[in-house]
Scaffold this motif. Sequence first.
Motif, PDB file in Angstrom:
ATOM      1  N   GLU A 135      30.243  38.198  42.064  1.00 39.72           N
ATOM      2  CA  GLU A 135      30.665  38.571  43.412  1.00 39.72           C
ATOM      3  C   GLU A 135      29.711  37.994  44.460  1.00 39.72           C
ATOM      4  O   GLU A 135      30.154  37.407  45.448  1.00 39.72           O
ATOM      5  N   ASN A 136      28.398  38.136  44.224  1.00 42.74           N
ATOM      6  CA  ASN A 136      27.431  37.611  45.188  1.00 42.74           C
ATOM      7  C   ASN A 136      27.561  36.106  45.362  1.00 42.74           C
ATOM      8  O   ASN A 136      27.495  35.597  46.478  1.00 42.74           O
ATOM      9  N   MET A 179      30.857  35.307  47.266  1.00 42.44           N
ATOM     10  CA  MET A 179      30.764  35.709  48.673  1.00 42.44           C
ATOM     11  C   MET A 179      29.811  34.794  49.454  1.00 42.44           C
ATOM     12  O   MET A 179      30.036  34.528  50.628  1.00 42.44           O
ATOM     13  N   PRO A 236      33.103  32.378  52.338  1.00 36.67           N
ATOM     14  CA  PRO A 236      33.041  33.522  53.266  1.00 36.67           C
ATOM     15  C   PRO A 236      34.288  34.415  53.248  1.00 36.67           C
ATOM     16  O   PRO A 236      34.198  35.598  53.554  1.00 36.67           O
ATOM     17  N   GLU A 237      35.426  33.849  52.866  1.00 37.55           N
ATOM     18  CA  GLU A 237      36.669  34.633  52.835  1.00 37.55           C
ATOM     19  C   GLU A 237      36.657  35.685  51.727  1.00 37.55           C
ATOM     20  O   GLU A 237      37.425  36.649  51.760  1.00 37.55           O
ATOM     21  N   VAL A 238      35.800  35.513  50.712  1.00 41.60           N
ATOM     22  CA  VAL A 238      35.733  36.466  49.603  1.00 41.60           C
ATOM     23  C   VAL A 238      34.927  37.684  50.049  1.00 41.60           C
ATOM     24  O   VAL A 238      33.787  37.573  50.481  1.00 41.60           O
ATOM     25  N   LYS A 239      35.557  38.859  49.954  1.00 39.35           N
ATOM     26  CA  LYS A 239      34.910  40.122  50.343  1.00 39.35           C
ATOM     27  C   LYS A 239      34.539  40.973  49.134  1.00 39.35           C
ATOM     28  O   LYS A 239      33.813  41.959  49.259  1.00 39.35           O
ATOM     29  N   GLY A 240      35.078  40.627  47.948  1.00 40.24           N
ATOM     30  CA  GLY A 240      34.773  41.408  46.754  1.00 40.24           C
ATOM     31  C   GLY A 240      35.428  40.816  45.520  1.00 40.24           C
ATOM     32  O   GLY A 240      36.255  39.903  45.620  1.00 40.24           O
ATOM     33  N   THR A 288      42.865  41.156  51.639  1.00 37.73           N
ATOM     34  CA  THR A 288      41.725  42.033  51.328  1.00 37.73           C
ATOM     35  C   THR A 288      40.465  41.230  51.026  1.00 37.73           C
ATOM     36  O   THR A 288      39.365  41.780  51.048  1.00 37.73           O
ATOM     37  N   GLY A 289      40.616  39.950  50.691  1.00 38.12           N
ATOM     38  CA  GLY A 289      39.471  39.127  50.332  1.00 38.12           C
ATOM     39  C   GLY A 289      38.975  39.378  48.921  1.00 38.12           C
ATOM     40  O   GLY A 289      37.853  39.027  48.566  1.00 38.12           O
ATOM     41  N   VAL A 290      39.829  39.987  48.079  1.00 32.96           N
ATOM     42  CA  VAL A 290      39.425  40.356  46.717  1.00 32.96           C
ATOM     43  C   VAL A 290      39.888  39.305  45.697  1.00 32.96           C
ATOM     44  O   VAL A 290      41.053  38.903  45.696  1.00 32.96           O
ATOM     45  N   THR A 315      40.611  27.940  50.290  1.00 32.66           N
ATOM     46  CA  THR A 315      39.817  29.059  49.771  1.00 32.66           C
ATOM     47  C   THR A 315      39.983  29.191  48.266  1.00 32.66           C
ATOM     48  O   THR A 315      39.002  29.292  47.523  1.00 32.66           O
TER      49      THR A 315
END
Length: 181
Positions: free
Chosen positions: A149-150, A153, A157-161, A123-125, A91
């Motif tokens: 961010e978009n 993400m 997929p592991e990135v939430k923000g 948290t995926g941040v 990741t």
Amino acid sequence: MEVGSADFPNARVAMGSPLAKSLYGIDGVARIFFGSDFITVTKSEEVSWDILKPEIFAAIMDFYSSGQPLFLDSKSGAPTDTAINEDDDETVAMIKELLETRIRPAVQDDGGDIEYCGFDPETGVVKLKMQGACSGCPSSSLTLKSGIENMLMHYVPEVKGVEQELDPEEDETAELANNME
């Protein structure tokens, strides 16, 4: 610079570069950033560009005619934040590769750069720091949220923000501004 970028948020940090040190010697210069083929100078609000531009131009011309190195410690300025290390998981490696190949060039086109500060798998941040013209720019948080961010993400997929890391000086300014509201 042949590769990478260098951010000088204050005069103390600029001591390693004769050009940055010279530019900080001009009253009204608030921040300096070197890109691959540009220099971004941020001024304080009290000073007019009409007064600053000739002094900045003269300092740059004097530097280039002096033959001095850009950095005293001969660092190349190559970005180390996005270098993929052996202990990086899949990741983090994907995040770093996207930052280096897709996001950093776009941000550099606007006179700035971006620095990878970390990823929290729980948290995926992703933590990033904006540099150069992008540091403190009102639209930098929009760039961070909507663009960067978009993209992260979408491809990871592991990135939430994405969250912005601030320099201690910027952190104090933001905190002061929040307290005044």
